[in-house]
Write a protein that holds these residues in place. Sequence first.
Motif, PDB file in Angstrom:
ATOM      1  N   PHE A 108      59.162   5.201  13.676  1.00 38.68           N
ATOM      2  CA  PHE A 108      59.020   4.781  12.272  1.00 38.68           C
ATOM      3  C   PHE A 108      60.303   4.887  11.444  1.00 38.68           C
ATOM      4  CE2 PHE A 108      54.844   6.633  13.548  1.00 38.68           C
ATOM      5  CZ  PHE A 108      54.128   5.445  13.578  1.00 38.68           C
ATOM      6  N   SER A 109      61.379   5.483  12.001  1.00 39.32           N
ATOM      7  CA  SER A 109      62.578   5.674  11.165  1.00 39.32           C
ATOM      8  C   SER A 109      63.110   4.317  10.700  1.00 39.32           C
ATOM      9  CB  SER A 109      63.652   6.408  11.969  1.00 39.32           C
ATOM     10  OG  SER A 109      63.989   5.671  13.122  1.00 39.32           O
ATOM     11  N   ARG A 110      63.505   4.251   9.441  1.00 42.93           N
ATOM     12  CA  ARG A 110      64.122   3.027   8.904  1.00 42.93           C
ATOM     13  C   ARG A 110      65.252   3.442   7.965  1.00 42.93           C
ATOM     14  NH1 ARG A 110      60.643  -1.829   8.922  1.00 42.93           N
ATOM     15  NH2 ARG A 110      62.035  -2.625   7.318  1.00 42.93           N
ATOM     16  N   PRO A 111      66.494   3.091   8.337  1.00 40.47           N
ATOM     17  CA  PRO A 111      67.617   3.455   7.478  1.00 40.47           C
ATOM     18  C   PRO A 111      67.351   3.038   6.036  1.00 40.47           C
ATOM     19  CG  PRO A 111      68.390   2.408   9.505  1.00 40.47           C
ATOM     20  CD  PRO A 111      66.905   2.325   9.532  1.00 40.47           C
ATOM     21  N   GLY A 112      67.687   3.913   5.101  1.00 35.73           N
ATOM     22  CA  GLY A 112      67.530   3.587   3.678  1.00 35.73           C
ATOM     23  C   GLY A 112      66.225   4.067   3.079  1.00 35.73           C
ATOM     24  N   GLU A 113      65.225   4.432   3.925  1.00 33.89           N
ATOM     25  CA  GLU A 113      63.930   4.847   3.374  1.00 33.89           C
ATOM     26  C   GLU A 113      63.896   6.363   3.155  1.00 33.89           C
ATOM     27  OE1 GLU A 113      60.483   3.154   5.212  1.00 33.89           O
ATOM     28  OE2 GLU A 113      61.085   1.152   4.574  1.00 33.89           O
ATOM     29  N   PHE A 114      62.862   6.793   2.416  1.00 33.04           N
ATOM     30  CA  PHE A 114      62.682   8.225   2.128  1.00 33.04           C
ATOM     31  C   PHE A 114      61.421   8.734   2.817  1.00 33.04           C
ATOM     32  CE2 PHE A 114      60.975  11.342  -1.291  1.00 33.04           C
ATOM     33  CZ  PHE A 114      61.369  12.437  -0.530  1.00 33.04           C
ATOM     34  N   LEU A 115      61.614   9.721   3.682  1.00 37.38           N
ATOM     35  CA  LEU A 115      60.509  10.368   4.399  1.00 37.38           C
ATOM     36  C   LEU A 115      60.331  11.782   3.864  1.00 37.38           C
ATOM     37  CD1 LEU A 115      58.558  10.836   6.898  1.00 37.38           C
ATOM     38  CD2 LEU A 115      60.596  11.575   8.148  1.00 37.38           C
ATOM     39  N   CYS A 125      65.208  12.912  10.768  1.00 45.79           N
ATOM     40  CA  CYS A 125      65.343  11.461  10.568  1.00 45.79           C
ATOM     41  C   CYS A 125      66.558  11.108   9.704  1.00 45.79           C
ATOM     42  CB  CYS A 125      64.059  10.869   9.989  1.00 45.79           C
ATOM     43  SG  CYS A 125      62.791  10.621  11.256  1.00 45.79           S
ATOM     44  N   GLY A 126      67.210  12.123   9.120  1.00 43.49           N
ATOM     45  CA  GLY A 126      68.487  11.887   8.441  1.00 43.49           C
ATOM     46  C   GLY A 126      69.532  11.349   9.417  1.00 43.49           C
ATOM     47  N   ALA A 127      69.295  11.533  10.712  1.00 42.38           N
ATOM     48  CA  ALA A 127      70.199  10.998  11.734  1.00 42.38           C
ATOM     49  C   ALA A 127      70.233   9.480  11.708  1.00 42.38           C
ATOM     50  CB  ALA A 127      69.771  11.487  13.114  1.00 42.38           C
ATOM     51  N   ALA A 128      69.212   8.844  11.107  1.00 46.28           N
ATOM     52  CA  ALA A 128      69.144   7.381  11.081  1.00 46.28           C
ATOM     53  C   ALA A 128      69.478   6.829   9.697  1.00 46.28           C
ATOM     54  CB  ALA A 128      67.743   6.925  11.506  1.00 46.28           C
ATOM     55  N   GLY A 129      70.248   7.569   8.901  1.00 42.06           N
ATOM     56  CA  GLY A 129      70.597   7.062   7.573  1.00 42.06           C
ATOM     57  C   GLY A 129      69.426   7.035   6.625  1.00 42.06           C
ATOM     58  N   MET A 208      70.629  13.631  15.878  1.00 39.81           N
ATOM     59  CA  MET A 208      69.279  14.156  15.608  1.00 39.81           C
ATOM     60  C   MET A 208      69.275  15.683  15.689  1.00 39.81           C
ATOM     61  SD  MET A 208      67.374  11.174  17.754  1.00 39.81           S
ATOM     62  CE  MET A 208      65.923  12.030  18.256  1.00 39.81           C
ATOM     63  N   THR A 209      69.919  16.217  16.714  1.00 36.12           N
ATOM     64  CA  THR A 209      69.961  17.684  16.879  1.00 36.12           C
ATOM     65  C   THR A 209      70.635  18.339  15.682  1.00 36.12           C
ATOM     66  OG1 THR A 209      69.949  17.563  19.285  1.00 36.12           O
ATOM     67  CG2 THR A 209      70.949  19.530  18.327  1.00 36.12           C
ATOM     68  N   THR A 220      68.813  21.305   2.040  1.00 34.19           N
ATOM     69  CA  THR A 220      67.703  20.454   1.607  1.00 34.19           C
ATOM     70  C   THR A 220      67.512  19.347   2.630  1.00 34.19           C
ATOM     71  OG1 THR A 220      68.164  20.966  -0.682  1.00 34.19           O
ATOM     72  CG2 THR A 220      66.863  18.983  -0.263  1.00 34.19           C
ATOM     73  N   THR A 221      68.617  18.762   3.073  1.00 33.70           N
ATOM     74  CA  THR A 221      68.569  17.834   4.203  1.00 33.70           C
ATOM     75  C   THR A 221      69.982  17.555   4.691  1.00 33.70           C
ATOM     76  OG1 THR A 221      67.631  15.770   5.060  1.00 33.70           O
ATOM     77  CG2 THR A 221      68.645  15.649   2.883  1.00 33.70           C
ATOM     78  N   SER A 222      70.066  16.767   5.767  1.00 33.86           N
ATOM     79  CA  SER A 222      71.352  16.322   6.309  1.00 33.86           C
ATOM     80  C   SER A 222      71.255  14.816   6.467  1.00 33.86           C
ATOM     81  CB  SER A 222      71.613  16.930   7.685  1.00 33.86           C
ATOM     82  OG  SER A 222      71.608  18.345   7.614  1.00 33.86           O
ATOM     83  N   VAL A 223      72.390  14.127   6.349  1.00 30.86           N
ATOM     84  CA  VAL A 223      72.321  12.678   6.519  1.00 30.86           C
ATOM     85  C   VAL A 223      73.564  12.168   7.247  1.00 30.86           C
ATOM     86  CG1 VAL A 223      73.216  12.210   4.184  1.00 30.86           C
ATOM     87  CG2 VAL A 223      71.865  10.471   5.357  1.00 30.86           C
TER      88      VAL A 223
END
Length: 639
Positions: A108-115, A125-129, A208-209, A220-223
């Motif tokens: 379901f990952s989609r670059p640009g979206e917010f999960l 999923c920050g690994a996918a932008g 991803m790791t 808070t997150t990584s991207v």
Amino acid sequence: MGRSLAKTLIESHLVAGKAVAGEEIGLAADQLLLTDTNGIQSWLQFEAMGFPRVVPKRVVSYIDHQVFAPDSRNSDDHRYMQTAARKYGAVFSKPGNGICHQVHMETFSRPGEFLLGSDSHTPLCGAAGMLAIGAGGLDVAVAMGGGPYCLTMPAVVRVWLTGALRPWVTAKDVILELLRRYTVRGGSGKIFEYAGPGVQSLLATQRMTIANMGAELTLTTSVFPSDEITRSFLARLGRADDWRPMQADDDAEYDDQIELDLSSITPLVALPGSPDKVVPVEEVAGTEIQQVTVGSCTNGSWHDMAQVTNVVRGRRVHPSVSFVLFPGSHRILATMAREQLLTELIAAGVLVSEPSCGSCAGIGHVPAAGTKSLRAFNRNFSGRSGVKDDAVYLCSSLVAAASALTGVITDPRTLGAEAPVRLPERFAASDVGFVQPDGGGDVVRGTNIKPVPLGEPVAASLEAPVLLKLGDKVSTDDISPAGSAALMFRANVPAISEYCFKYVDPEFVPRAKAAGRSILVGGEIYGQGSSREVAAIGPMFLGVRAVIVKSFARIHRANLINWGVAPLTFADPAAYDTIERDDVLRIDGLRAALVAGTPIAVTNTRTGATFATTCVLTPREREILLAGGVLAHTKGATP
Ligand code: MIC
Ligand code: SF4
């Protein structure tokens, strides 16, 4: 000045506030992820708030923690989650389909979206932008109903990567190196945005790791940017159409910057007790181990499975070692079968378990008392493996596999040349583990499903004993332990409350019950680790009304507010030293001070001394806390 990628992602989902570090912002989620731990509470709370249907376009409800279902009460929970997903419009991911974060990235990952996810490792999923953030169950329940997710705008730190990893050094060593440098407190209130030439040398699985285990830095997150490497990964999953480029502006501004030369990193190991007690593998090489595990949302990727296979190919697991492997997803397992990895692993004596969180949170494969366990996982807080006084070392999949062959912690660089890992041209297709919602059926509530409790409005004043005086770095695993016995009761607050602080003080629960109302005192970064909401609900249920500490971890502080427990911070940390367990503290005018936003005076009735605490709240948080939490607020319980 240009925008960082994190700021671009935040601003494109902003529904309230301004994206200025330190200000409260509200974000609208495109996607939600729920687990069979915190997520059960999210469903119960979603129902308690009376929402008719989930609002975000993609909501996925995973069974990934309690997959072994050692008790029918786990299956009760699964049935409840499946029937709720069907009725209210969420995709259901069956037990065995894999770990939520790994599966979500693949499917379901989609670059640009917010999960937004009900689990602390959602940032994978920050690994996918993407913008991917973990939160407590109630915050996710509110988002399920279409409400915004509110948080303090973090500072954005650019992590400038140069160089490339040397042989036998992995993405896990990158995040362990960051933990060594910055500790489990280092990422509090921050987003790490990875950039620089070194990013190009990291495959999506490696990103991803790193993004996943940023949770242990309390980020808070990584991207990561979404680039050609992201596109190639999605193409291997048959999802090239979901790709879009995402990157920072060339002249992007950051709140801070750090640098890391990938070629300077060596294989690392975190010593038992905390993921930041990191040392070079040489320092612990030769330590005898009885168990080795590889998997979890940090090391369950194809990359990890291939690394382990490369090391054990044609060899045998040491006779005194139990080596258990948990593939992160059904898709990875299917691809491993197709590409013959399974044959080689089985021949070497590796126990290949079903795709799940496995023993990461103490569910199964609990080490023998007094033995050492080496794990390519992400957390080693004391007792998390399911046994008191455990000794869990964290490492990469390569260190794990090398050590499984010898029976002692082993530097993989002693093994000669490292075989390269390549991603398959096409991963196996995998959709058999998903059930799409059709809006039908009834929600089935088994006997293990108990109604959610309500917090009570903050009282005018509070006089109560300090039930525990805790030190720094108290994790949610300390407050509400992992392990299958406790995790069975995630839908049953009265039962799971009985496990509060079990390893810290077995007498805590009876003492809390006898006290009626109580207070907890702690040090720095109280509540680090998971997004485990029962670490707030349980103490609240047992009468804890205030927690006074030097600092809080983000998700736990939000969870306390969401359940009406006052999160107070020492104005002067030295006051901590003046308090003893069982001191009775008096907080006159607690409610009025919270309303006014002024410092809150606390008197220690034993010494007669008074010290100041603060509780900086946004207007939204203030309303929720005073009402006794989100549910009490929703039900209009404010007096
Ligand atoms: C964990 O790794 O501790 C968990 C179990 O995944 C938790 C979630 C929970 O306790 O519900 C987390 O990381 O948030
Ligand atoms: Fe599951 Fe462990 Fe990841 Fe938590 S950290 S989601 S228990 S694999």
